[in-house]
Motif scaffolding. Structure first.
Motif, short mmCIF file in Angstrom:
data_model
loop_
_atom_site.label_atom_id
_atom_site.label_comp_id
_atom_site.label_asym_id
_atom_site.label_seq_id
_atom_site.Cartn_x
_atom_site.Cartn_y
_atom_site.Cartn_z
N HIS A 252 -0.91 -12.58 3.75
CA HIS A 252 -1.33 -11.18 3.88
C HIS A 252 -2.57 -10.93 3.02
CE1 HIS A 252 -1.16 -6.81 3.91
NE2 HIS A 252 -0.26 -6.90 4.88
N PRO A 253 -3.57 -10.23 3.57
CA PRO A 253 -4.79 -9.98 2.80
C PRO A 253 -4.51 -9.27 1.47
CG PRO A 253 -5.02 -9.18 5.06
CD PRO A 253 -3.64 -9.69 4.95
N CYS A 292 -1.55 0.33 10.01
CA CYS A 292 -1.30 -0.47 8.81
C CYS A 292 -1.76 0.31 7.59
CB CYS A 292 -2.04 -1.81 8.89
SG CYS A 292 -1.95 -2.74 7.36
N PHE A 294 -2.47 -0.56 4.73
CA PHE A 294 -3.45 -1.24 3.88
C PHE A 294 -4.86 -1.21 4.47
CE2 PHE A 294 -5.20 -5.41 2.16
CZ PHE A 294 -5.47 -4.89 0.90
N ALA A 301 -9.64 -5.68 8.29
CA ALA A 301 -9.21 -4.60 9.20
C ALA A 301 -10.12 -4.46 10.42
CB ALA A 301 -9.17 -3.28 8.43
N PRO A 310 2.05 -2.84 11.78
CA PRO A 310 2.48 -4.24 11.83
C PRO A 310 3.89 -4.41 11.28
CG PRO A 310 0.84 -3.93 10.11
CD PRO A 310 1.03 -2.61 10.76
S1 SF4 Z 1 -5.42 -3.74 8.08
FE1 SF4 Z 1 -5.02 -5.12 9.78
S2 SF4 Z 1 -5.66 -7.07 9.04
FE2 SF4 Z 1 -5.49 -5.78 7.24
S3 SF4 Z 1 -3.44 -6.09 6.53
FE3 SF4 Z 1 -3.32 -4.38 7.89
S4 SF4 Z 1 -2.83 -5.27 9.82
FE4 SF4 Z 1 -3.48 -6.94 8.56
#
Ligand code: SF4
Ligand SMILES: Nc1ncnc2c1ncn2[C@@H]1O[C@H](COP(=O)(O)OP(=O)(O)OP(=O)(O)O)[C@@H](O)[C@H]1O
Ligand SMILES: [Mg+2]
Lengths: 333, 308
Positions: A252-253, A292, A294, A301, A310
């Motif tokens: 995960h980023p 998401c 984040f 993203a 997600p």
């Molecule tokens: S923004 Fe998109 S790529 Fe970044 S963590 Fe969330 S789902 Fe994954």
């Protein structure tokens, strides 16, 4: 497979936020401090919970023991849903789940002596024990966590942070719990003391077969003590995996960003280390981003991230990202 | 009343939040108190007054009920303070020994003050701590009730009680007790609210310690300083209130007397030139009040060294 000691399913905590000028009948806004978190914790194992300040770590811990109203399920030893228990029936489990706190001094009543503090859970849960028995148990426990017998009549302010945390540990373990929740137990301590306290916890865990839920705000602290690590962001689980897997191959980023903030002892590696800085501020938990959560700070993203939430999926390595995978070259700053 | 809640808050905050709370705070406070000249003077006055109330009757040559027929009728000429006939403070217009009467009045006034303050401490602490700890709707209702009671003119109620149930000591205690705890409960409730979210309370809750025990074992002991200061300042207020009532002729009844009643009598007979009948009770009245206020202020400053 054996049954987990405690397993949480879709745990949610929402606080009603009333602003000062609100009328009594205005509907309060909701703050989702914990939002759909699930985990299993096996007896004798350690689950590390990591996330920035305000991401809901403490709230998660409190939810498990009915300190805040929560929804979802918290199943104890495969049979009892702790969240559905009345406070009377919950009482029994309060001795099986004990907690130690972030601020060692603040978690001790300044007007009670060390002996009274450590004895309190015993007096609460084992009122049948005689004075002498309580005394001897307290003495044994103090010895076990490295406190000297002559300290028993002293007050908390006379002790150092590390000693206070030992008092906290002694208080938690005196009723022989099965699960110990450690809410950032070392964040307030000096680095050298941190290692001692963690070592003590590990020793006690081995000896007593304790399960530990270990909360920390950075990944380095939980690295050695955890069997499994869970990363939270704005009340949601981002990634969860066995510790070795997570540290070797974060998907995960957000985990990758946290990882890059961890200092590496080897200067050679430290210099060449790839870092991805976290841009921007933590969004307000009152108004989390769509899709998401984040995405406002994620280097990976794309538009789809704003649409779809997600899901972490199942299995050993869970990751709540639409595009999981190792760091790519252009994400590195 | 005369206390600013903000100051109280400041003390309580320091008591509760200072990391060196516990013994060193008290030791600190003690040394500051001892250095405070006004406070030590007040303490000295208080000790003197209390000793006078406790042991004064042993020094008296006359009891408070005996009438001295030698001076009766000629009080203005012969009834003044005199070592020769044993009336150190003179006699009142009935020929009773004023020294013994003043001892008795001081006893009664102190008792009224202490009982009023005690009720305030016990009821106010329990009520305020419960409201603050339970919180939410219960807190709202409990504190609105206090607001309502405070809005009632208490002198009026007190006088009504004394008129309806006779002018007995009991009625006086009940009347004073009814009003004295209100302010205290507010102060205690405010402090409880700020204590409630401290980690050691959370630790106790997490272990399953019951609410009543948390209040008794964790909250009240951490509020003792504030309670002590407030109680010390409340005693003279109770004495003042009682004296006012007595001055109106509604206080304790003969043969009992209080400083307020004696002052009232003295004021009534001053036209005959018997100045001692007013002077001595008034002197002890002032000594008592000064003593309590000085000690109370000293305690407050000792526990809250900020802004002096
Ligand atoms: S923004 Fe998109 S790529 Fe970044 S963590 Fe969330 S789902 Fe994954
Ligand atoms: N009783 C409460 N009422 C309202 N909001 C709360 C309450 N407790 C926590 N919150 C909010 O819930 C969110 C999560 O708080 P929490 O204390 O669980 O964070 P945390 O991860 O433990 O942070 P830290 O690392 O600072 O301890 C925060 O935004 C906080 O403001
Ligand atoms: Mg926290």
């Amino acid at each position: 497979m054996s049954t987990p000691l405690i397993s949480a399913r879709d745990l949610r905590v929402a606080f009603d936020i009333t602003r000062p000028g609100d009328m009594p009948w205005t509907k309060p806004r909701q703050l989702h401090a914990v939002n759909g978190v699930s985990f299993d914790l096996m007896p004798g194992q350690t689950l590390g919970v990591v996330g920035e300040s305000g991401c809901g770590k403490s709230t998660l811990a409190r939810a498990l023991i009915q300190m805040v109203p929560a929804s979802g399920e918290v199943v104890w030893q495969g049979e009892t849903d702790l969240l559905s228990l009345s406070s009377q029936r919950m009482q029994k489990y309060r001795s099986e789940i004990q907690m130690i706190f972030q601020d060692p001094l603040a978690s001790l009543n300044p007007r009670m002596t060390l002996g009274q503090i450590i004895a309190e859970p015993l007096r609460t849960h084992r009122p049948e024990l005689g004075r002498e028995e309580v005394k001897s148990r307290v003495a044994r426990m103090m010895d076990r966590v490295g406190l000297l017998p002559q300290m028993i009549n002293r007050y908390p302010h006379e002790f150092s942070g590390g000693q206070c945390q030992r008092i906290g540990i002694a208080r938690a373990l005196i009723v022989e719990p099965k699960l110990l929740i450690c809410d950032e137990p070392v964040s307030a301590l000096d680095v050298s003391i941190q290692a001692q306290v963690i070592e003590l916890l590990q020793e006690l865990q081995r000896e007593l077969g304790l399960a530990i839920l270990f909360i920390a705000h950075d990944l380095s602290v939980v690295k050695h003590i955890s069997d499994e690590v869970m990363v939270l962001y704005l009340g949601r689980m981002m990634e969860k995996a066995p510790a070795d897997l997570l540290y070797a191959d974060p998907q995960h980023p957000y985990t990758q960003a946290l990882m890059s903030a961890v200092p590496v002892p080897d200067p050679q590696i430290e210099r060449n280390k790839q870092t991805i800085p976290l841009h921007g501020d933590l969004p307000s938990p009152m108004a989390p981003p769509s899709g998401c959560v984040f995405r406002t700070r994620c280097p990976r993203a794309v538009e789809a991230c704003a649409e779809e939430v997600p899901h972490p999926g199942r299995g050993r390595h869970q990751c709540a990202c639409l595009f999981p995978g190792p760091l790519t070259a252009d994400e590195v700053a | 009343m005369v206390h600013d809640t903000q100051r109280m808050d400041a003390i309580a905050e320091r008591m509760a939040e200072d990391e060196v709370a516990g013994r060193s705070l008290w030791a600190d406070a003690r040394s500051r108190f001892v250095k405070n000249k006004a406070a030590m003077f007040g303490l000295f006055l208080l000790i003197f007054v209390v000793l006078f109330a406790l042991f004064g009757s042993h020094l008296a040559q006359w009891s408070n009920e005996e009438l001295d027929y030698n001076v009766m009728g000629v009080v203005a000429q012969e009834g003044g303070p005199s070592m020769a006939n044993g009336h150190y403070f003179g006699v009142d217009e009935l020929g009773r020994d004023l020294f013994a009467r003043t001892v008795q009045g001081t006893q009664v006034s102190l008792a009224v003050g202490f009982v009023g303050a005690l009720v305030a401490v016990v009821v106010g602490t329990i009520y305020g701590a419960t409201a603050g700890y339970v919180g939410g709707r219960v807190d709202q209702i409990m504190m609105r009730m206090v607001d309502i009671l405070m809005a009632i003119p208490y002198m009026f109620v007190l006088i009504l009680i004394l008129v309806m149930y006779g002018r007995s000591m009991i009625a006086l205690f009940v009347g004073l007790g009814l009003i004295s705890w209100l302010e205290m409960s507010r102060i205690v409730r405010g402090q409880t609210l700020s204590l409630k979210n401290r980690e050691f309370i959370e630790a106790a809750r997490a272990t399953g310690v019951s609410g009543v025990t948390i209040i008794r074992r964790h909250i009240v002991p951490n509020l003792l300083g504030v309670i002590a200061v407030y109680a010390t300042l409340l005693v003279p207020l109770m004495i003042l209130t009682e004296s006012f009532i007595s001055f109106l002729g509604l206080g304790v009844q003969e043969p009992l007397t209080s400083l307020g009643a004696l002052i009232s009598e003295g004021a009534g007979t001053i036209a005959y030139g018997t100045i001692w009948q007013l002077g001595f009770p008034l002197l002890f009245f002032c000594l008592t009040l000064f003593g309590f206020f000085f000690v109370g202020d000293g305690l407050r400053d000792a526990l809250d060294p900020k802004d002096r």
